[in-house]
Design a protein around this motif. Structure first.
Motif, PDB file in Angstrom:
ATOM      1  N   GLN A  14      53.772  49.197  37.201  1.00 54.53           N
ATOM      2  CA  GLN A  14      52.528  48.947  37.919  1.00 54.53           C
ATOM      3  C   GLN A  14      51.393  48.617  36.959  1.00 54.53           C
ATOM      4  O   GLN A  14      50.622  47.679  37.181  1.00 54.53           O
ATOM      5  CB  GLN A  14      52.161  50.150  38.786  1.00 54.53           C
ATOM      6  CG  GLN A  14      53.087  50.334  39.969  1.00 54.53           C
ATOM      7  CD  GLN A  14      52.831  51.633  40.718  1.00 54.53           C
ATOM      8  OE1 GLN A  14      52.164  52.537  40.228  1.00 54.53           O
ATOM      9  NE2 GLN A  14      53.379  51.730  41.914  1.00 54.53           N
ATOM     10  N   ALA A  15      51.281  49.382  35.881  1.00 55.42           N
ATOM     11  CA  ALA A  15      50.223  49.143  34.896  1.00 55.42           C
ATOM     12  C   ALA A  15      50.401  47.787  34.229  1.00 55.42           C
ATOM     13  O   ALA A  15      49.427  47.047  34.028  1.00 55.42           O
ATOM     14  CB  ALA A  15      50.213  50.260  33.844  1.00 55.42           C
ATOM     15  N   THR A  16      51.635  47.432  33.921  1.00 55.47           N
ATOM     16  CA  THR A  16      51.922  46.149  33.291  1.00 55.47           C
ATOM     17  C   THR A  16      51.573  44.994  34.214  1.00 55.47           C
ATOM     18  O   THR A  16      50.982  43.995  33.775  1.00 55.47           O
ATOM     19  CB  THR A  16      53.405  46.076  32.885  1.00 55.47           C
ATOM     20  OG1 THR A  16      53.672  47.146  31.967  1.00 55.47           O
ATOM     21  CG2 THR A  16      53.752  44.768  32.223  1.00 55.47           C
ATOM     22  N   GLN A  17      51.888  45.115  35.483  1.00 56.50           N
ATOM     23  CA  GLN A  17      51.553  44.067  36.451  1.00 56.50           C
ATOM     24  C   GLN A  17      50.041  43.905  36.568  1.00 56.50           C
ATOM     25  O   GLN A  17      49.525  42.781  36.601  1.00 56.50           O
ATOM     26  CB  GLN A  17      52.150  44.383  37.817  1.00 56.50           C
ATOM     27  CG  GLN A  17      53.644  44.203  37.879  1.00 56.50           C
ATOM     28  CD  GLN A  17      54.224  44.648  39.210  1.00 56.50           C
ATOM     29  OE1 GLN A  17      53.684  45.524  39.879  1.00 56.50           O
ATOM     30  NE2 GLN A  17      55.328  44.040  39.588  1.00 56.50           N
ATOM     31  N   ALA A  18      49.321  45.007  36.629  1.00 57.65           N
ATOM     32  CA  ALA A  18      47.864  44.950  36.739  1.00 57.65           C
ATOM     33  C   ALA A  18      47.265  44.285  35.501  1.00 57.65           C
ATOM     34  O   ALA A  18      46.351  43.458  35.608  1.00 57.65           O
ATOM     35  CB  ALA A  18      47.286  46.355  36.933  1.00 57.65           C
ATOM     36  N   GLN A  19      47.781  44.614  34.321  1.00 58.35           N
ATOM     37  CA  GLN A  19      47.285  43.997  33.089  1.00 58.35           C
ATOM     38  C   GLN A  19      47.604  42.503  33.066  1.00 58.35           C
ATOM     39  O   GLN A  19      46.772  41.690  32.644  1.00 58.35           O
ATOM     40  CB  GLN A  19      47.894  44.680  31.870  1.00 58.35           C
ATOM     41  CG  GLN A  19      47.380  46.078  31.653  1.00 58.35           C
ATOM     42  CD  GLN A  19      48.143  46.819  30.563  1.00 58.35           C
ATOM     43  OE1 GLN A  19      49.123  46.317  30.007  1.00 58.35           O
ATOM     44  NE2 GLN A  19      47.696  48.024  30.251  1.00 58.35           N
ATOM     45  N   ALA A  20      48.788  42.135  33.527  1.00 61.93           N
ATOM     46  CA  ALA A  20      49.172  40.721  33.555  1.00 61.93           C
ATOM     47  C   ALA A  20      48.260  39.931  34.487  1.00 61.93           C
ATOM     48  O   ALA A  20      47.834  38.815  34.151  1.00 61.93           O
ATOM     49  CB  ALA A  20      50.628  40.581  33.983  1.00 61.93           C
ATOM     50  N   ILE A  21      47.928  40.492  35.634  1.00 65.16           N
ATOM     51  CA  ILE A  21      47.020  39.810  36.561  1.00 65.16           C
ATOM     52  C   ILE A  21      45.636  39.669  35.921  1.00 65.16           C
ATOM     53  O   ILE A  21      44.968  38.646  36.073  1.00 65.16           O
ATOM     54  CB  ILE A  21      46.925  40.559  37.910  1.00 65.16           C
ATOM     55  CG1 ILE A  21      48.271  40.503  38.646  1.00 65.16           C
ATOM     56  CG2 ILE A  21      45.805  40.002  38.778  1.00 65.16           C
ATOM     57  CD1 ILE A  21      48.722  39.127  39.069  1.00 65.16           C
ATOM     58  N   VAL A  60      43.987  48.379  42.643  1.00 68.25           N
ATOM     59  CA  VAL A  60      43.965  48.516  41.180  1.00 68.25           C
ATOM     60  C   VAL A  60      44.130  47.141  40.528  1.00 68.25           C
ATOM     61  O   VAL A  60      43.414  46.801  39.578  1.00 68.25           O
ATOM     62  CB  VAL A  60      45.072  49.487  40.701  1.00 68.25           C
ATOM     63  CG1 VAL A  60      45.277  49.404  39.195  1.00 68.25           C
ATOM     64  CG2 VAL A  60      44.743  50.913  41.115  1.00 68.25           C
ATOM     65  N   VAL A  61      45.053  46.347  41.044  1.00 66.23           N
ATOM     66  CA  VAL A  61      45.266  45.008  40.497  1.00 66.23           C
ATOM     67  C   VAL A  61      44.015  44.154  40.693  1.00 66.23           C
ATOM     68  O   VAL A  61      43.581  43.448  39.781  1.00 66.23           O
ATOM     69  CB  VAL A  61      46.511  44.356  41.129  1.00 66.23           C
ATOM     70  CG1 VAL A  61      46.621  42.889  40.734  1.00 66.23           C
ATOM     71  CG2 VAL A  61      47.773  45.110  40.716  1.00 66.23           C
ATOM     72  N   LEU A  62      43.408  44.231  41.879  1.00 67.26           N
ATOM     73  CA  LEU A  62      42.172  43.484  42.136  1.00 67.26           C
ATOM     74  C   LEU A  62      41.059  43.932  41.193  1.00 67.26           C
ATOM     75  O   LEU A  62      40.287  43.113  40.699  1.00 67.26           O
ATOM     76  CB  LEU A  62      41.732  43.660  43.586  1.00 67.26           C
ATOM     77  CG  LEU A  62      42.438  42.788  44.612  1.00 67.26           C
ATOM     78  CD1 LEU A  62      42.087  43.243  46.030  1.00 67.26           C
ATOM     79  CD2 LEU A  62      42.076  41.322  44.420  1.00 67.26           C
ATOM     80  N   GLN A  63      40.973  45.232  40.944  1.00 70.19           N
ATOM     81  CA  GLN A  63      39.947  45.741  40.030  1.00 70.19           C
ATOM     82  C   GLN A  63      40.160  45.198  38.617  1.00 70.19           C
ATOM     83  O   GLN A  63      39.190  44.855  37.927  1.00 70.19           O
ATOM     84  CB  GLN A  63      39.941  47.268  40.022  1.00 70.19           C
ATOM     85  CG  GLN A  63      39.401  47.866  41.300  1.00 70.19           C
ATOM     86  CD  GLN A  63      39.652  49.363  41.404  1.00 70.19           C
ATOM     87  OE1 GLN A  63      40.370  49.947  40.591  1.00 70.19           O
ATOM     88  NE2 GLN A  63      39.071  49.982  42.417  1.00 70.19           N
ATOM     89  N   ASN A  64      41.409  45.113  38.178  1.00 71.57           N
ATOM     90  CA  ASN A  64      41.691  44.542  36.858  1.00 71.57           C
ATOM     91  C   ASN A  64      41.301  43.069  36.809  1.00 71.57           C
ATOM     92  O   ASN A  64      40.742  42.602  35.812  1.00 71.57           O
ATOM     93  CB  ASN A  64      43.166  44.708  36.490  1.00 71.57           C
ATOM     94  CG  ASN A  64      43.479  46.064  35.923  1.00 71.57           C
ATOM     95  OD1 ASN A  64      42.627  46.939  35.879  1.00 71.57           O
ATOM     96  ND2 ASN A  64      44.702  46.254  35.478  1.00 71.57           N
ATOM     97  N   ALA A  65      41.586  42.349  37.878  1.00 74.66           N
ATOM     98  CA  ALA A  65      41.213  40.936  37.937  1.00 74.66           C
ATOM     99  C   ALA A  65      39.694  40.786  37.909  1.00 74.66           C
ATOM    100  O   ALA A  65      39.154  39.921  37.207  1.00 74.66           O
ATOM    101  CB  ALA A  65      41.804  40.290  39.194  1.00 74.66           C
ATOM    102  N   GLN A  66      39.001  41.637  38.655  1.00 71.94           N
ATOM    103  CA  GLN A  66      37.536  41.595  38.665  1.00 71.94           C
ATOM    104  C   GLN A  66      36.967  41.904  37.284  1.00 71.94           C
ATOM    105  O   GLN A  66      36.019  41.246  36.833  1.00 71.94           O
ATOM    106  CB  GLN A  66      36.980  42.597  39.682  1.00 71.94           C
ATOM    107  CG  GLN A  66      37.200  42.209  41.118  1.00 71.94           C
ATOM    108  CD  GLN A  66      36.796  43.338  42.052  1.00 71.94           C
ATOM    109  OE1 GLN A  66      35.783  43.969  41.863  1.00 71.94           O
ATOM    110  NE2 GLN A  66      37.613  43.582  43.067  1.00 71.94           N
ATOM    111  N   ALA A  67      37.529  42.888  36.622  1.00 67.26           N
ATOM    112  CA  ALA A  67      37.056  43.251  35.282  1.00 67.26           C
ATOM    113  C   ALA A  67      37.278  42.098  34.305  1.00 67.26           C
ATOM    114  O   ALA A  67      36.403  41.809  33.474  1.00 67.26           O
ATOM    115  CB  ALA A  67      37.766  44.512  34.794  1.00 67.26           C
TER     116      ALA A  67
END
Length: 89
Positions: A14-21, A60-67
């Motif tokens: 999950q963390a890796t996917q969020a970072q990739a996005i 969480v993924v959206l938050q990473n993309a926003q950041a």
């Protein structure tokens, strides 16, 4: 495999996917208007949060993309002000 090991693997995935996005979003921002993409992501995120099927992982993924979009928008603003972009130095 025990439950703790499987849970750790899932968390890492999950963390890796969020970072990739986040990295993909950063690359997109370099090709597009980062401020606009950031605003669009924020609007999508707010709307998604209100939906019945909202998933914590998606948020969480959206938050990473926003950041990532925010960081790239700041770098682009710095470029326009005469600063150097780390990827262009």
């Amino acid at each position: 495999m025990n439950e703790k090991f499987v849970a750790q693997l899932i968390a890492e995935l999950q963390a890796t996917q969020a970072q990739a996005i986040g990295l993909l979003t950063q690359a997109l921002c370099r090709q597009l208007d980062a401020k606009k993409l950031k605003r669009d992501l924020e609007g999508i995120s707010r709307a998604y949060e209100q939906s019945a099927q909202a998933s914590r992982l998606v948020l969480v993924v959206l938050q990473n993309a926003q950041a990532a979009a925010h960081a790239e928008a700041v770098l682009q603003a710095n470029d326009q002000a005469g600063g150097a972009h780390p990827s262009h130095s």
